[in-house]
Write a protein that holds these residues in place. Structure first.
Motif, PDB file in Angstrom:
ATOM      1  N   MET A  76       0.824  -1.202   0.000  1.00  0.00           N
ATOM      2  CA  MET A  76       0.000   0.000   0.000  1.00  0.00           C
ATOM      3  C   MET A  76       0.868   1.266   0.000  1.00  0.00           C
ATOM      4  SD  MET A  76      -3.223   0.870   2.453  1.00  0.00           S
ATOM      5  CE  MET A  76      -2.240   1.091   3.912  1.00  0.00           C
ATOM      6  N   LEU A  77       1.922   1.258   0.801  1.00  0.00           N
ATOM      7  CA  LEU A  77       2.813   2.416   0.836  1.00  0.00           C
ATOM      8  C   LEU A  77       3.546   2.586  -0.502  1.00  0.00           C
ATOM      9  CD1 LEU A  77       4.323   2.134   4.418  1.00  0.00           C
ATOM     10  CD2 LEU A  77       2.767   3.891   3.554  1.00  0.00           C
ATOM     11  N   LEU A  78       4.003   1.475  -1.078  1.00  0.00           N
ATOM     12  CA  LEU A  78       4.673   1.562  -2.374  1.00  0.00           C
ATOM     13  C   LEU A  78       3.725   2.085  -3.452  1.00  0.00           C
ATOM     14  CD1 LEU A  78       6.759  -1.738  -2.378  1.00  0.00           C
ATOM     15  CD2 LEU A  78       7.625   0.591  -2.147  1.00  0.00           C
ATOM     16  N   LYS A  79       2.492   1.653  -3.415  1.00  0.00           N
ATOM     17  CA  LYS A  79       1.500   2.115  -4.397  1.00  0.00           C
ATOM     18  C   LYS A  79       1.192   3.597  -4.186  1.00  0.00           C
ATOM     19  CE  LYS A  79      -2.003   1.779  -7.347  1.00  0.00           C
ATOM     20  NZ  LYS A  79      -1.821   1.622  -8.763  1.00  0.00           N
ATOM     21  N   TYR A  80       1.012   3.992  -2.939  1.00  0.00           N
ATOM     22  CA  TYR A  80       0.656   5.378  -2.643  1.00  0.00           C
ATOM     23  C   TYR A  80       1.764   6.338  -3.070  1.00  0.00           C
ATOM     24  CZ  TYR A  80      -0.779   9.511  -0.065  1.00  0.00           C
ATOM     25  OH  TYR A  80      -1.143  10.787   0.280  1.00  0.00           O
ATOM     26  N   ALA A 105       3.503   0.659  -8.508  1.00  0.00           N
ATOM     27  CA  ALA A 105       2.749   1.837  -8.932  1.00  0.00           C
ATOM     28  C   ALA A 105       1.833   1.515 -10.110  1.00  0.00           C
ATOM     29  CB  ALA A 105       3.706   2.964  -9.306  1.00  0.00           C
ATOM     30  N   GLU A 106       2.196   0.529 -10.904  1.00  0.00           N
ATOM     31  CA  GLU A 106       1.400   0.172 -12.075  1.00  0.00           C
ATOM     32  C   GLU A 106       0.322  -0.862 -11.768  1.00  0.00           C
ATOM     33  OE1 GLU A 106       4.264  -1.171 -14.860  1.00  0.00           O
ATOM     34  OE2 GLU A 106       5.406   0.698 -14.792  1.00  0.00           O
ATOM     35  N   LEU A 107       0.377  -1.483 -10.602  1.00  0.00           N
ATOM     36  CA  LEU A 107      -0.613  -2.499 -10.244  1.00  0.00           C
ATOM     37  C   LEU A 107      -1.949  -1.870  -9.885  1.00  0.00           C
ATOM     38  CD1 LEU A 107       1.433  -4.912  -7.949  1.00  0.00           C
ATOM     39  CD2 LEU A 107       0.715  -5.309 -10.302  1.00  0.00           C
ATOM     40  N   SER A 108      -2.999  -2.655 -10.051  1.00  0.00           N
ATOM     41  CA  SER A 108      -4.331  -2.225  -9.646  1.00  0.00           C
ATOM     42  C   SER A 108      -4.411  -2.220  -8.116  1.00  0.00           C
ATOM     43  CB  SER A 108      -5.365  -3.189 -10.212  1.00  0.00           C
ATOM     44  OG  SER A 108      -6.621  -2.970  -9.622  1.00  0.00           O
ATOM     45  N   TRP A 109      -5.283  -1.374  -7.578  1.00  0.00           N
ATOM     46  CA  TRP A 109      -5.466  -1.332  -6.136  1.00  0.00           C
ATOM     47  C   TRP A 109      -5.978  -2.669  -5.613  1.00  0.00           C
ATOM     48  CZ3 TRP A 109      -3.618   1.592  -2.460  1.00  0.00           C
ATOM     49  CH2 TRP A 109      -3.189   2.883  -2.761  1.00  0.00           C
ATOM     50  N   TRP A 110      -6.709  -3.412  -6.441  1.00  0.00           N
ATOM     51  CA  TRP A 110      -7.214  -4.724  -6.021  1.00  0.00           C
ATOM     52  C   TRP A 110      -6.063  -5.664  -5.682  1.00  0.00           C
ATOM     53  CZ3 TRP A 110     -11.921  -5.105  -4.477  1.00  0.00           C
ATOM     54  CH2 TRP A 110     -12.890  -4.274  -5.017  1.00  0.00           C
ATOM     55  N   TRP A 111      -5.005  -5.656  -6.480  1.00  0.00           N
ATOM     56  CA  TRP A 111      -3.847  -6.493  -6.200  1.00  0.00           C
ATOM     57  C   TRP A 111      -3.103  -6.014  -4.967  1.00  0.00           C
ATOM     58  CZ3 TRP A 111      -3.296 -11.078  -8.068  1.00  0.00           C
ATOM     59  CH2 TRP A 111      -3.846 -11.390  -9.301  1.00  0.00           C
ATOM     60  N   VAL A 112      -3.038  -4.713  -4.812  1.00  0.00           N
ATOM     61  CA  VAL A 112      -2.298  -4.131  -3.685  1.00  0.00           C
ATOM     62  C   VAL A 112      -3.001  -4.430  -2.365  1.00  0.00           C
ATOM     63  CG1 VAL A 112      -1.518  -1.960  -2.671  1.00  0.00           C
ATOM     64  CG2 VAL A 112      -1.280  -2.335  -5.121  1.00  0.00           C
ATOM     65  N   LEU A 113      -4.325  -4.400  -2.367  1.00  0.00           N
ATOM     66  CA  LEU A 113      -5.084  -4.607  -1.139  1.00  0.00           C
ATOM     67  C   LEU A 113      -5.435  -6.075  -0.882  1.00  0.00           C
ATOM     68  CD1 LEU A 113      -7.443  -1.510  -1.336  1.00  0.00           C
ATOM     69  CD2 LEU A 113      -5.330  -1.768  -0.028  1.00  0.00           C
ATOM     70  N   SER A 114      -5.122  -6.968  -1.809  1.00  0.00           N
ATOM     71  CA  SER A 114      -5.474  -8.379  -1.645  1.00  0.00           C
ATOM     72  C   SER A 114      -4.814  -9.051  -0.429  1.00  0.00           C
ATOM     73  CB  SER A 114      -5.171  -9.151  -2.921  1.00  0.00           C
ATOM     74  OG  SER A 114      -3.801  -9.177  -3.182  1.00  0.00           O
TER      75      SER A 114
END
Length: 80
Positions: free
Chosen positions: A11-15, A22-31
């Motif tokens: 989550m931190l890497l995505k944010y 950064a290119e992944l969907s939030w669904w993958w990040v929050l799974s």
């Protein structure tokens, strides 16, 4: 705990848009959070959590008994 820490890291890497995350969907990040919930539900339903807690209590109890027997000069009976 592993799933929770992994989810927080992703989550931190995505944010902050770091790396490939950064290119992944939030669904993958929050799974990983969903997997943590599934793990906790399974552990509570099957009694895994309670069984592990009972094992820890039994170990503490046996350690306490062994320590008191040694203080009295009695050989302790080791159980595993």
């Amino acid at each position: 705990m592993f799933f929770l820490l992994t989810g927080l890291g992703l989550m931190l890497l995505k944010y902050f848009e770091i790396g490939f995350v950064a290119e992944l969907s939030w669904w993958w990040v929050l799974s990983p959070f969903a997997m943590a919930v599934a793990w906790w539900a399974w552990a509570d339903t099957t009694g895994y959590t309670k069984r592990k807690a009972m094992e820890r209590m039994d170990q503490k109890k046996q350690h306490r008994i062994d320590r008191q027997r040694e203080a009295l000069g009695i050989k302790s009976k080791r159980r595993n």
